[in-house]
Scaffold this active site. Structure first.
Site: not given
Length: 267
Positions: A19, A46, A157, A159, A228, A257-258
């Site tokens: 991501n 994203e 991802d 989530n 992930d 952030d990933h």
DNA sequence: ATGGTCGCGCAGCGA
């Protein structure tokens, strides 16, 4: 003669998922990471740009063909591949959805499904209901894909932190978004199709995560979650020789952030 | 309980 040598599978296939939280911002990092790690396939989520804005030229020059399902500002998924893909799917059957979260394609023997699962915002919210409905449709789609394609990888991802090992502070996250029981049950339904979480096929360090909040110095404190994932069908899972998370890019300036999830498979 | 930081796009939403 008379002694054995370890079997080093030649030509392992490397699959990764990342991501990138804006491909426009992260393109230089993606190019660096591709050059250093040479995955055969990189699923990205994203990308946050529309199809006409997709940076195909730069990625082609780096040796990667691009499939993408883009969206302005939010969401958007792509697959960067060393070989051509076919039989592209961009929507879940039975779900009318302008949000671009799905991209599946076939690469040789391998079927790759790239998901950007909805975040869900907060347990009980409208976005949470959308997430659970999305996961329901996704499971039906994955079951159909698994029936058609023996070598299936479902990556992205998710989530969802599959269990408490995947959460830095399980007590604080108990029944919170990304960790709630209905989300984990929805994830379990994907495993029930026959998929394996490739990361858990191997011994791993405790507190291994793939996402850390930008806020409150999440990465410095390793206050993360593992969301992930690279899931593999039985035929593919038995070929898996490694599954890791590469924290390197999370340490770079202006990171996503990933961190990327990476798995290697022999023929 | 709140807020902390990013990205997008220029206010406030989404994560």
């Amino acid at each position: 003669m008379g002694y054995s040598v370890p079997i080093i599978p030649n030509n392992p296939m490397r699959i990764a998922s990342w991501n990138v939280n804006s491909l426009r911002v992260r393109l230089p990092q993606v190019l660096d990471w591709l050059a250093q790690n040479q995955p055969d396939l990189l699923a990205v989520q994203e990308i946050k740009l529309s199809d006409p804005e997709f940076p195909s030229a730069e990625l082609n020059a780096a040796g990667y063909q691009c499939l993408f399902s883009g969206q302005k500002t939010y969401n958007g998924v792509a697959i960067l591949a060393k070989i051509a893909g076919s039989d592209v799917v961009t929507d879940l059957p039975g779900l009318e959805d302008p949000q671009r979260r799905v991209l599946a394609a076939t690469f040789g023997e391998l079927r790759l499904v790239n998901f950007y699962v909805p975040n869900g915002s907060e347990v009980g919210s409208d976005k949470y209901a959308y997430k659970l409905d999305w996961l329901d449709k996704a499971a039906a789609f994955v079951a159909a894909e698994a029936a058609r394609y023996p070598r299936l990888a479902v990556v992205g991802d998710f989530n969802i932190a599959p269990d408490d090992r995947d959460v830095h502070d399980p007590a604080a996250w108990r029944e919170k978004i990304l960790c709630s029981t209905p989300e984990r049950q929805a994830f379990q339904r994907l495993l029930d199709i026959g998929l394996a979480d490739s990361f858990r096929l191997f011994d791993q360090e405790e507190a291994s995560f793939s996402w850390w909040d930008y806020r409150a110095a999440g990465f410095r404190r390793n206050a993360g979650l593992r969301i992930d994932l690279i899931l593999a069908s039985p035929d593919l899972a038995q070929r898996c020789i490694a599954s890791t998370i590469d924290k390197t890019p999370r340490k770079w300036e202006r990171p996503s952030d990933h961190a990327p999830a990476v798995a290697d498979f022999h023929d």
